[in-house]
Write an enzyme that holds these catalytic residues in place. Structure first.
Site, PDB file in Angstrom:
ATOM      1  N   LYS A   1     106.791 -25.218  69.999  1.00 39.68           N
ATOM      2  CA  LYS A   1     105.562 -26.132  70.880  1.00 39.68           C
ATOM      3  C   LYS A   1     104.599 -25.890  71.594  1.00 39.68           C
ATOM      4  O   LYS A   1     103.527 -25.980  70.839  1.00 39.68           O
ATOM      5  CB  LYS A   1     106.113 -27.039  71.811  1.00 39.68           C
ATOM      6  CG  LYS A   1     105.718 -28.094  72.319  1.00 39.68           C
ATOM      7  CD  LYS A   1     104.163 -27.972  73.576  1.00 39.68           C
ATOM      8  CE  LYS A   1     103.788 -29.758  73.843  1.00 39.68           C
ATOM      9  NZ  LYS A   1     102.316 -28.749  74.830  1.00 39.68           N
TER      10      LYS A   1
ATOM     11  N   HIS B   1      98.164 -20.829  84.570  1.00 39.36           N
ATOM     12  CA  HIS B   1      97.284 -22.228  84.609  1.00 39.36           C
ATOM     13  C   HIS B   1      96.817 -22.826  85.932  1.00 39.36           C
ATOM     14  O   HIS B   1      96.084 -24.012  85.837  1.00 39.36           O
ATOM     15  CB  HIS B   1      98.355 -23.145  84.438  1.00 39.36           C
ATOM     16  CG  HIS B   1      98.186 -22.545  82.938  1.00 39.36           C
ATOM     17  ND1 HIS B   1      99.431 -23.315  81.946  1.00 39.36           N
ATOM     18  CD2 HIS B   1      98.390 -21.491  81.958  1.00 39.36           C
ATOM     19  CE1 HIS B   1      99.542 -22.279  80.676  1.00 39.36           C
ATOM     20  NE2 HIS B   1      98.898 -21.673  80.966  1.00 39.36           N
TER      21      HIS B   1
ATOM     22  N   GLU C   1      95.296 -31.253  76.425  1.00 36.26           N
ATOM     23  CA  GLU C   1      95.761 -30.302  77.341  1.00 36.26           C
ATOM     24  C   GLU C   1      94.890 -29.068  78.105  1.00 36.26           C
ATOM     25  O   GLU C   1      94.753 -28.216  76.782  1.00 36.26           O
ATOM     26  CB  GLU C   1      97.180 -29.608  76.871  1.00 36.26           C
ATOM     27  CG  GLU C   1      98.277 -28.803  77.771  1.00 36.26           C
ATOM     28  CD  GLU C   1      99.821 -28.865  76.844  1.00 36.26           C
ATOM     29  OE1 GLU C   1     100.198 -27.278  77.733  1.00 36.26           O
ATOM     30  OE2 GLU C   1     100.062 -29.496  75.791  1.00 36.26           O
TER      31      GLU C   1
ATOM     32  N   ASP D   1      96.613 -33.715  58.500  1.00 32.46           N
ATOM     33  CA  ASP D   1      97.677 -34.679  59.308  1.00 32.46           C
ATOM     34  C   ASP D   1      98.828 -34.413  60.103  1.00 32.46           C
ATOM     35  O   ASP D   1      99.505 -32.772  59.507  1.00 32.46           O
ATOM     36  CB  ASP D   1      98.293 -34.748  58.243  1.00 32.46           C
ATOM     37  CG  ASP D   1      99.396 -36.099  58.643  1.00 32.46           C
ATOM     38  OD1 ASP D   1      99.552 -35.856  58.920  1.00 32.46           O
ATOM     39  OD2 ASP D   1     100.029 -36.437  57.211  1.00 32.46           O
TER      40      ASP D   1
END
Length: 451
Positions: A283, A400, A99, A299
């Site tokens: 997130k 961004h 990302e 993991d």
């Protein structure tokens, strides 16, 4: 040739790190790819072989041994989070992520945190939970007391399954019992084994232990053991990070720092109160944590499960961070804190099988799993700060724009060596679309052909 390469590395590192080894690498993003690789290789004292793993590292033969039905490898960009100062020590954070803006946000936020002395971190011992589900128990209360009374016997049995871990200082730490009186299939008794896994993630050790004690638990309770497995809600194995940043550090012309800092605190309050916002907020935190987990062979799915379950521990899903305005030593400041379960390891599993994971750990320079967890917590806090600052100051898309413009150019089929040229025009036009990138590229090719 080798001598020329060493000279290039030396001159680059002396330029980026003129006084001492520091992660404050101003302009690192603007360096050519080869120079960034050289600087990190010098930082971590990587061998030629280790440096080569940054371009892949995993062979088809090794991939075939790691998973079933392997047919190849799937690569992710491997980047470096810079500017990190944690407990007075500089770190470079290896991050495997696709990302745009994630790595840039970490570096920018870590730079801000340095204005207040960087991040301070801590962690609990690496205690994991193994669960045994007991069904058809005649009397839950009597069974629970019998299990607790057998703590010494159970402890010896658990430790006998992991002599190497016990020798390193880990092993059995206790028993818990959790009667569940009302479930869709009736009452059940859940027994928790608490085990210190030291520098391992611990899944295999925990699963071996619960399998070993299940027959004894059946005998003690008169019940029937069903599931025997670790829990990914590792709330006994947590890490935290904090920072305090003067509000003046957030000032950008024409925006004064206090309004940005207050906007960050206000945004965090929104995520604490509203689960719809909290899901996006958290997130973003995992945008920083997961890439390090992936890069080091840990993991990340287990980490995600534990983090999100922990965020709902009081019955409502909330933010994992706390940002608020405080009175600092030099005036108003923004205080931030994160705490979450982080079951990670630096030994065993993919961490020691994947060549690039080994290189990533060497770049980090961590010596314990707890140190790795603390670095990950600090990067998660930095990632969250970067996102909230962008939202509070100029809006997420504006900050961004340039990074997403490169993605749009690539999606339009623009050659890699021409992407920056097309992306610059997309960002200038504030029209970041693949279709527009294709038009710009076609026009630029026409101009080049005419020259």
């Amino acid at each position: 040739m080798a001598g020329a390469f060493r000279l290039t590395v030396y001159s680059l590192v002396s330029d980026l790190m003129p006084e001492k080894k520091t992660s404050r690498l101003s302009g690192f993003y603007a360096k050519p790819l080869t120079e960034r690789i050289a600087a990190v290789s010098e930082w971590a004292e990587l061998s030629v072989v280790e440096t080569a793993t940054l371009s892949g590292g995993l062979t088809p033969a090794l991939a075939n041994q790691m998973v079933e039905n392997a047919i190849g490898m799937f690569a992710l960009p491997f980047g470096i989070g810079v500017n990190l100062l944690i407990n007075g020590r500089d770190y470079l954070a290896p991050m495997a992520v696709e990302e745009p803006s994630v790595i840039a946000a970490v570096g920018n936020a870590a730079r801000l945190a340095r204005a207040g002395g960087g991040f301070q971190t801590g962690s609990t011992p690496s205690v994991m939970i193994g669960q045994v589900q007991l069904l058809d128990v005649p009397d839950l209360a009597v069974a629970a007391q019998a299990v607790l009374a057998a703590d010494p016997v159970l402890g010896k049995l658990v430790d006998s399954q992991m002599p190497s871990m016990v020798a390193r200082g880990g092993g059995f730490r206790g028993i818990e019992v959790r009667p569940l009186h009302d479930t869709p299939v009736g009452p059940m008794l859940i027994v928790h084994l608490l085990i210190d896994c030291m520098d391992a993630m611990g899944a295999n050790v925990i699963n071996t232990a619960v399998e070993a004690v299940a027959p004894l638990l059946e005998s003690l309770t008169g019940g029937r053991a069903n599931l025997r497995i670790l829990s990914n809600l590792t709330d006994r194995r947590r890490a935290w990070a904090e920072c305090t940043i003067p509000v003046s550090a957030f000032a950008t012309d024409p925006v004064e720092g206090f309004s940005v800092a207050k906007g960050i605190a206000d945004a965090n309050a929104f995520a604490w109160a509203d689960p719809y916002r909290a899901a996006t907020h958290n997130k973003g935190i995992m945008n920083g944590i997961d890439p390090i987990a992936i890069a080091t062979g840990n993991d990340w799915r287990a980490i995600e499960a534990g983090a999100h379950a922990y965020a709902a521990r009081d019955g409502q899903y909330r933010s994992l961070t706390d940002w608020r305005l405080v009175d600092g030593s030099g005036g108003p400041a923004l205080f931030g804190r994160i705490e979450l379960p982080l079951a990670v390891g630096i030994v065993g599993g993919a961490t020691r099988v994947h060549p690039t994971a080994q290189t990533a750990l060497k770049i980090l320079g961590v010596t314990t799993a707890r140190e790795l967890a603390e670095v990950m917590a600090a990067v998660g806090l930095a990632q969250n700060l970067g996102a909230l600052r962008a939202l509070a100051a100029e809006g997420i898309q504006h900050g961004h724009m340039a990074l997403h413009a490169r993605q749009a150019a690539l999606a339009a089929g623009v050659p890699a060596d021409q992407v920056d040229r097309v992306a610059a025009q997309l960002a200038a036009e504030e029209n970041v679309k693949a279709s527009r990138a294709a038009e710009i590229w076609a026009a630029q090719r026409g101009e080049d052909n005419e020259q």
